[in-house]
Motif scaffolding. Structure first.
Motif, short mmCIF file in Angstrom:
data_model
loop_
_atom_site.label_atom_id
_atom_site.label_comp_id
_atom_site.label_asym_id
_atom_site.label_seq_id
_atom_site.Cartn_x
_atom_site.Cartn_y
_atom_site.Cartn_z
N ALA A 183 1.12 -1.35 0.01
CA ALA A 183 -0.22 0.54 -0.16
C ALA A 183 0.89 1.99 0.20
CB ALA A 183 -1.24 -0.40 1.22
N GLY A 184 0.19 2.22 -1.18
CA GLY A 184 0.75 3.30 -0.42
C GLY A 184 0.25 4.98 -0.48
N ALA A 185 0.89 5.91 0.08
CA ALA A 185 0.00 6.78 0.82
C ALA A 185 0.37 8.46 -1.27
CB ALA A 185 0.13 7.66 1.91
N TYR A 186 -0.51 8.86 -0.97
CA TYR A 186 -1.03 9.97 -1.87
C TYR A 186 0.56 10.97 -1.70
CZ TYR A 186 -5.06 8.31 -2.83
OH TYR A 186 -6.38 7.97 -3.26
N THR A 199 -0.01 16.15 2.63
CA THR A 199 0.72 15.88 3.86
C THR A 199 0.44 14.65 4.53
OG1 THR A 199 -0.46 17.40 4.95
CG2 THR A 199 1.54 18.30 3.60
N GLY A 200 1.34 14.38 5.33
CA GLY A 200 0.83 13.38 6.80
C GLY A 200 -0.74 13.57 6.93
N LEU A 201 -1.04 14.92 7.10
CA LEU A 201 -2.14 15.61 7.63
C LEU A 201 -3.39 15.25 6.50
CD1 LEU A 201 -3.56 16.15 10.18
CD2 LEU A 201 -2.89 18.92 9.57
N GLU A 202 -2.66 15.92 6.16
CA GLU A 202 -3.53 16.00 4.29
C GLU A 202 -4.39 14.46 3.99
OE1 GLU A 202 -2.20 20.20 2.56
OE2 GLU A 202 -1.22 17.94 1.70
N TYR A 203 -3.32 13.43 3.83
CA TYR A 203 -4.17 12.11 3.80
C TYR A 203 -4.56 12.15 4.58
CZ TYR A 203 -3.74 7.53 2.86
OH TYR A 203 -3.88 5.79 2.87
N LEU A 251 3.77 10.84 14.25
CA LEU A 251 5.21 11.53 13.60
C LEU A 251 5.62 13.06 14.15
CD1 LEU A 251 4.06 9.95 9.46
CD2 LEU A 251 5.93 9.59 11.23
N GLY A 252 4.95 13.54 15.12
CA GLY A 252 4.87 14.46 15.67
C GLY A 252 5.08 15.56 14.37
N GLU A 253 5.96 16.54 14.32
CA GLU A 253 5.78 17.39 13.24
C GLU A 253 5.58 17.40 12.03
OE1 GLU A 253 4.59 20.69 13.52
OE2 GLU A 253 4.15 20.27 15.71
N ARG A 286 2.87 17.58 9.26
CA ARG A 286 2.30 18.09 8.28
C ARG A 286 3.73 18.45 6.65
NH1 ARG A 286 -1.10 21.51 10.50
NH2 ARG A 286 -0.96 20.87 12.97
N ASP A 287 4.39 17.23 6.56
CA ASP A 287 5.24 17.28 6.13
C ASP A 287 4.79 16.68 4.51
OD1 ASP A 287 7.23 19.15 6.59
OD2 ASP A 287 8.21 17.19 7.57
#
Length: 255
Positions: free
Chosen positions: A97-100, A104-108, A136-138, A141-142
């Motif tokens: 599996a993959g993410a977009y 960002t991680g948060l947007e995903y 993932l901490g800050e 947002r990356d």
């Protein structure tokens, strides 16, 4: 979540019931009539070498493949006839599996939450939980494109668990990860089973990892279940030190 039926297969403590399940890919028989049950709230491991039929079994239970024979139910719902209802109570994490990557991680997590949640308030609740699980901490947002494999896998596990499924189906959840990320993922799975009551069905070829993680396991080889039980029961039965040795003795490899 859907109301769980109390049909013939949906009673008592059964979360998953697989009976004489078969899957053919042309002339190749990937599954040759496997049978096993997963109890509510347990972590159940389906373990064996590559090509044994683990991923095929998980894809059938996740309603992505149709079996060639036999039957399978998830909390009383048939995976073929009640596929939509099954999808409403499970979460599935494939091995590859993959993410977009452009999110960002948060947007995903926000994007995925809106697909599952009934309203914006529920979506925010899911995302809040997902952020905690990913841990993932800050870096949340990356962009995902900047994540390591371990960070991406933790994000994907967060996506799978933030919806609070009744059954989480995880294919090789810690495959290829370093010891720290693999340990974190295993602890998260144990916590959600113990504290949240989520049932887990996990496939892995890492038998030592599964021994640490799972309440019960089924050993699968060449499309057949060859043993089922707790790690302790199987090690005692085969006078083995670990599940790798159990497996080799069970297939007659002469350990």
């Amino acid at each position: 979540m859907l109301e769980i039926p109390e049909g013939e297969w949906g009673k008592n403590t059964t979360a998953v019931k697989v009976e004489n399940l078969e899957k053919d890919y042309g002339k190749v028989k990937a599954l040759k009539g496997i049978t096993f049950e997963v109890r509510k709230g347990e972590i159940f491991g389906l373990i064996g070498p590559n090509g044994a039929g683990k991923s095929t079994t998980l894809k059938i239970l996740a309603t992505l493949l149709r079996p060639s024979g036999g039957r399978a139910e998830v909390f009383g719902y048939d995976v073929v006839n009640d596929a939509d209802k099954v999808r409403g109570i499970i979460s599935y994490l494939p091995e590859e599996a993959g993410a977009y990557k452009n999110l960002t991680g948060l947007e995903y997590l926000q994007f995925m939450a809106r697909l599952y949640a009934k309203d914006e308030a529920k979506a925010r609740e899911m995302v809040e939980l997902g952020v905690k699980i990913a841990d993932l901490g800050e870096r949340i947002r990356d962009k995902v494109s900047t994540y390591s494999k371990g960070m991406t896998r933790k994000l994907l596990l967060a996506r799978a668990l933030m919806v609070m499924p009744r059954l989480a189906i995880l294919d090789e959840p810690a495959s290829g990860l370093d010891i720290i990320n693999a340990y974190t993922i295993r602890k998260t799975i144990k916590r959600f089973a113990g504290e949240k009551g989520v049932t887990f069905l996990i496939s892995s070829h890492n038998m030592l990892e599964v021994e640490f993680l799972c309440d019960r396991v089924a050993l699968i080889n060449r499309g057949r279940i060859i043993e089922t039980g707790t790690p302790k029961e199987l090690k005692e039965k085969y006078s083995a030190e670990n599940l790798e040795e159990v497996f080799m003795k069970a297939i007659g490899a002469g350990v």
